[in-house]
Design a protein around this motif. Structure first.
Motif: not given
Length: 98
Positions: A68-94
């Motif tokens: 059952x644990x193998x079938x569980x959907x992967x939780x979308x947990x983000x940490x501070x590093x992920x948030x910074x990477x997303x901001x950088x990606x957003x800035x590049x797109x802009x």
């Protein structure tokens, strides 16, 4: 909640613990048979059977829960590093759009 005060430790029944984990894993809809099997095995663990029967049941319950644990959907947990990477990606797109 059913509790057992064993050696000063308050514990929920196996059925309640497994039911809670199945809910947290969100797998009851994707694998209803396995989820029901896990609950049935947990009920047997809470029963009055002997040590050998409980050991066999516990082994099977561990295997079912691992599946059952193998079938569980992967939780979308983000940490501070992920948030910074997303901001950088957003800035590049802009910057590309400008």
């Amino acid at each position: 909640m059913t509790v057992c005060d064993c050696l000063g430790v308050i514990m929920a029944s196996n059925v309640e613990a497994i039911d809670d984990e199945i809910d947290r894993l969100r797998v009851a809809d994707t694998a209803p048979g396995l989820a029901q099997l896990a609950l049935t095995l947990a009920r047997l663990m809470d029963g009055e059977d002997g040590a050998t029967a409980k050991a066999n049941t516990a082994r099977e319950l561990r295997a079912v829960m691992a599946d059952l644990r193998k079938l569980a959907p992967v939780a979308a947990e983000t940490d501070r590093v992920d948030e910074l990477a997303q901001k950088r990606q957003d800035g590049r797109l802009r910057a590309r759009r400008a």
